[in-house]
Design an enzyme around this catalytic site. Structure first.
Site, short mmCIF file in Angstrom:
data_model
loop_
_atom_site.label_atom_id
_atom_site.label_comp_id
_atom_site.label_asym_id
_atom_site.label_seq_id
_atom_site.Cartn_x
_atom_site.Cartn_y
_atom_site.Cartn_z
N GLU A 115 12.55 -72.94 16.04
CA GLU A 115 14.02 -72.75 15.95
C GLU A 115 14.74 -74.09 15.76
O GLU A 115 15.71 -74.18 14.99
CB GLU A 115 14.52 -72.02 17.19
CG GLU A 115 14.05 -70.57 17.23
CD GLU A 115 14.33 -69.87 18.54
OE1 GLU A 115 13.84 -70.34 19.59
OE2 GLU A 115 15.05 -68.86 18.54
N GLU A 135 7.37 -65.36 20.86
CA GLU A 135 8.07 -64.89 22.06
C GLU A 135 7.69 -63.48 22.50
O GLU A 135 7.61 -63.19 23.69
CB GLU A 135 9.60 -64.97 21.85
CG GLU A 135 10.17 -66.37 21.88
CD GLU A 135 10.14 -67.08 20.54
OE1 GLU A 135 9.45 -66.60 19.60
OE2 GLU A 135 10.80 -68.12 20.41
N1 COA Z 1 5.94 -74.63 27.77
C1 COA Z 1 5.41 -75.32 28.79
N2 COA Z 1 4.23 -75.95 28.72
C2 COA Z 1 3.58 -75.88 27.55
C3 COA Z 1 4.08 -75.18 26.44
C4 COA Z 1 5.33 -74.54 26.59
N3 COA Z 1 5.92 -73.88 25.59
N4 COA Z 1 3.20 -75.28 25.42
C5 COA Z 1 2.19 -76.03 25.88
N5 COA Z 1 2.42 -76.41 27.15
C6 COA Z 1 1.58 -77.22 28.03
C7 COA Z 1 0.36 -76.46 28.54
O1 COA Z 1 0.71 -75.69 29.67
C8 COA Z 1 -0.56 -77.61 28.87
O2 COA Z 1 -0.15 -78.20 30.09
P1 COA Z 1 -1.26 -78.55 31.23
O3 COA Z 1 -2.18 -79.54 30.57
O4 COA Z 1 -0.45 -79.15 32.33
O5 COA Z 1 -1.93 -77.26 31.56
C9 COA Z 1 -0.26 -78.61 27.78
O6 COA Z 1 1.02 -78.30 27.29
C10 COA Z 1 -1.25 -78.55 26.62
O7 COA Z 1 -1.26 -77.23 26.14
P2 COA Z 1 -2.62 -76.36 25.97
O8 COA Z 1 -2.24 -74.93 26.01
O9 COA Z 1 -3.65 -76.82 26.94
O10 COA Z 1 -3.06 -76.80 24.51
P3 COA Z 1 -3.94 -75.95 23.49
O11 COA Z 1 -4.30 -76.89 22.39
O12 COA Z 1 -5.04 -75.25 24.18
O13 COA Z 1 -2.95 -74.83 22.91
C11 COA Z 1 -0.86 -73.99 22.04
C12 COA Z 1 -1.83 -75.20 22.14
C13 COA Z 1 0.41 -74.50 21.35
C14 COA Z 1 -1.50 -72.90 21.17
C15 COA Z 1 -0.55 -73.45 23.44
O14 COA Z 1 -0.16 -74.54 24.26
C16 COA Z 1 0.55 -72.42 23.47
O15 COA Z 1 0.35 -71.29 23.10
N6 COA Z 1 1.76 -72.82 23.96
C17 COA Z 1 2.86 -71.92 24.16
C18 COA Z 1 3.51 -71.59 22.86
C19 COA Z 1 4.64 -70.60 23.07
O16 COA Z 1 4.45 -69.47 23.47
N7 COA Z 1 5.86 -71.06 22.77
C20 COA Z 1 7.03 -70.24 22.82
C21 COA Z 1 7.67 -70.30 24.12
S1 COA Z 1 9.10 -69.26 24.14
#
Ligand code: COA
Length: 261
Positions: A115, A135
């Site tokens: 966004e 989302e």
């Molecule tokens: N909010 C808060 N923390 C987030 C985040 C978010 N949107 N996206 C990633 N992080 C954090 C993870 O919790 C992790 O923190 P930690 O090491 O303290 O556990 C860190 O960032 C690394 O993320 P991780 O998930 O371990 O990396 P990955 O390479 O395995 O996966 C993604 C990457 C982007 C696929 C995955 O992080 C993800 O799906 N994030 C959420 C995306 C999302 O739903 N966004 C919309 C929110 S409305």
């Protein structure tokens, strides 16, 4: 220049680079980061030395991986509306900025990250760029303007597919469907490309640039008549010094020197 906790700012040759800097959380937008983003863009409005803006994320992995999910447990019906409206208001500042704003989308641009990128005027991606609005997988919907801007950018059917499946699209698809303006190899290349585009824009009359942005944004507003805005803006250009300079310079076969007046 103010010091921020989660944002790094730098200015080079009239270009402000805003880097969202929470790489350990994939630059997720928590409340503080959003507040800092608001201050950055508001300052950029007022700072006459800034002529264009690049927004990017720290590190190689993410532009912004979304709103900070760790803060979601606080949300209820009442503050959920405020949460959405506040994000919408801040991202509208990027969209309505009369200085060009380019997102350098390195890595994940998910949820609020997608966004934010869409509220910028142009987007440049790299080979590891991924856009997504996941989302619905969390039981919510895009709340920072995503349902509207994604539809504007890629059309209803593609926007619905992305928002209903929550699946990511990679950089080649993003380029094909119009989410990306340009696709380059690396983040460094993307910053260089963004600067090239900004320098090309800077050759033109600043007032006219701002008016084009405003008129194009008007095309998506239901409350204003875009054609009327265009005619008013055109008339305003005609009384500007820059218009006289642009036309005179053309006839005199020289480069114009625009002053933004
Ligand atoms: N909010 C808060 N923390 C987030 C985040 C978010 N949107 N996206 C990633 N992080 C954090 C993870 O919790 C992790 O923190 P930690 O090491 O303290 O556990 C860190 O960032 C690394 O993320 P991780 O998930 O371990 O990396 P990955 O390479 O395995 O996966 C993604 C990457 C982007 C696929 C995955 O992080 C993800 O799906 N994030 C959420 C995306 C999302 O739903 N966004 C919309 C929110 S409305």
């Amino acid at each position: 220049m103010p010091i921020y906790k989660n944002i790094i700012e730098s200015v080079d040759d009239g270009i402000l680079i805003i880097t969202i800097n929470r790489p350990e959380k994939l630059n997720a937008l928590n409340t503080m980061t959003l507040s800092e983003l608001k201050k950055c863009i508001e300052n950029a409005y007022d700072d006459m030395g800034i002529r264009g803006i690049i927004v990017t994320g720290a590190g190689e992995k993410a532009f912004v991986a979304g709103a900070d999910i760790a803060e979601f447990s606080e949300l209820n019906e009442l503050n959920g509306r405020k949460f959405s409206e506040r994000g919408q208001e801040i991202f509208a500042l990027f969209e309505n900025c009369i200085k060009p704003v380019i997102a350098v989308v390195n890595g994940y641009a998910l949820g609020g990250g997608c966004e934010l990128a869409m509220s910028c005027h142009l987007r440049i991606g790299t080979e590891n760029t991924f856009f997504g609005q996941p989302e619905v997988s969390l039981g919510i919907i895009p709340g920072y303007g995503g349902t509207q801007r994604l539809t504007q950018l890629v059309g209803k059917a593609r926007a619905l597919e992305m928002m209903l499946t929550g699946e990511m699209v990679g950089s080649n698809t993003a380029l094909r469907i119009g989410l990306l303006n340009h696709l380059v190899a690396t983040k460094e290349d993307a910053i260089a490309k963004a600067k090239d585009i900004l320098y090309n824009i800077f050759k033109n009359a600043p007032l006219a640039i701002g008016m084009v942005i405003n008129c194009v944004n008007s095309a998506f507003s239901k409350s204003v008549d875009g054609y009327q805005i265009e005619a008013n803006s055109f008339a305003n250009c005609c009384k500007s010094m820059d218009f006289k300079e642009g036309a005179t310079a053309f006839l005199e076969k020289r480069k114009p020197e625009f002053k933004g007046e």
